[in-house]
Design a protein around this motif. Sequence first.
Motif, mmCIF file in Angstrom:
data_model
loop_
_atom_site.group_PDB
_atom_site.id
_atom_site.type_symbol
_atom_site.label_atom_id
_atom_site.label_comp_id
_atom_site.label_asym_id
_atom_site.label_seq_id
_atom_site.Cartn_x
_atom_site.Cartn_y
_atom_site.Cartn_z
ATOM 1 N N ARG A 68 0.830 -1.208 0.000
ATOM 2 C CA ARG A 68 0.000 0.000 0.000
ATOM 3 C C ARG A 68 0.864 1.258 0.000
ATOM 4 O O ARG A 68 0.554 2.231 -0.669
ATOM 5 N N THR A 113 3.920 1.518 -1.184
ATOM 6 C CA THR A 113 4.545 1.629 -2.503
ATOM 7 C C THR A 113 3.548 2.148 -3.529
ATOM 8 O O THR A 113 3.876 3.032 -4.329
ATOM 9 N N PHE A 128 0.906 3.981 -2.944
ATOM 10 C CA PHE A 128 0.660 5.380 -2.624
ATOM 11 C C PHE A 128 1.778 6.263 -3.156
ATOM 12 O O PHE A 128 1.531 7.315 -3.747
ATOM 13 N N LYS A 129 3.013 5.837 -2.975
ATOM 14 C CA LYS A 129 4.152 6.631 -3.447
ATOM 15 C C LYS A 129 4.159 6.734 -4.966
ATOM 16 O O LYS A 129 4.443 7.793 -5.525
ATOM 17 N N LEU A 183 1.512 6.511 -7.011
ATOM 18 C CA LEU A 183 0.415 7.383 -7.433
ATOM 19 C C LEU A 183 0.704 8.851 -7.119
ATOM 20 O O LEU A 183 0.386 9.733 -7.918
ATOM 21 N N LEU A 184 1.319 9.096 -5.991
ATOM 22 C CA LEU A 184 1.683 10.474 -5.651
ATOM 23 C C LEU A 184 2.734 11.010 -6.618
ATOM 24 O O LEU A 184 2.641 12.154 -7.077
ATOM 25 N N LEU A 185 3.709 10.200 -6.958
ATOM 26 C CA LEU A 185 4.728 10.604 -7.929
ATOM 27 C C LEU A 185 4.101 10.864 -9.292
ATOM 28 O O LEU A 185 4.431 11.850 -9.967
ATOM 29 N N TRP A 186 3.174 10.010 -9.717
ATOM 30 C CA TRP A 186 2.481 10.203 -10.995
ATOM 31 C C TRP A 186 1.709 11.515 -11.007
ATOM 32 O O TRP A 186 1.739 12.261 -11.981
ATOM 33 N N LEU A 187 1.025 11.819 -9.908
ATOM 34 C CA LEU A 187 0.269 13.062 -9.818
ATOM 35 C C LEU A 187 1.183 14.281 -9.893
ATOM 36 O O LEU A 187 0.923 15.222 -10.642
ATOM 37 N N VAL A 188 2.276 14.254 -9.163
ATOM 38 C CA VAL A 188 3.202 15.386 -9.158
ATOM 39 C C VAL A 188 3.833 15.561 -10.532
ATOM 40 O O VAL A 188 3.925 16.688 -11.046
ATOM 41 N N SER A 216 2.605 14.628 -13.421
ATOM 42 C CA SER A 216 1.563 15.082 -14.348
ATOM 43 C C SER A 216 1.319 16.572 -14.208
ATOM 44 O O SER A 216 1.230 17.303 -15.205
#
Length: 91
Positions: free
Chosen positions: A38, A40, A42-43, A45-50, A52
């Motif tokens: 979980r 990993t 989260f990290k 998805l957070l990296l993808w958002l940042v 993007s």
Amino acid sequence: MAESWTGQSLQALPATVLSALGALGSEFLREWEAQDMRVTLFKVLLLWLVLSLLGIQLAWGFYGNTVTGLYHRPGEAPREPRSRRPERIHP
């Protein structure tokens, strides 16, 4: 007698609160480490958002004027939208 009991309980209160917070913190860390997948996910998805949002910001910096120029041509007055209902003409 009541004053000495109150004094002792007030002195022991910070130690009790700190031990409770310490227990809560250690439980939280155990849960956090036990759920590596979980964390990993989260990290990632957070990296993808940042990334993007950073890409959108950089793209707008390079192409923002071009995109704005496609919608707003200099020298042309904006057209008024047509009415959906035809106007009635009274004789």
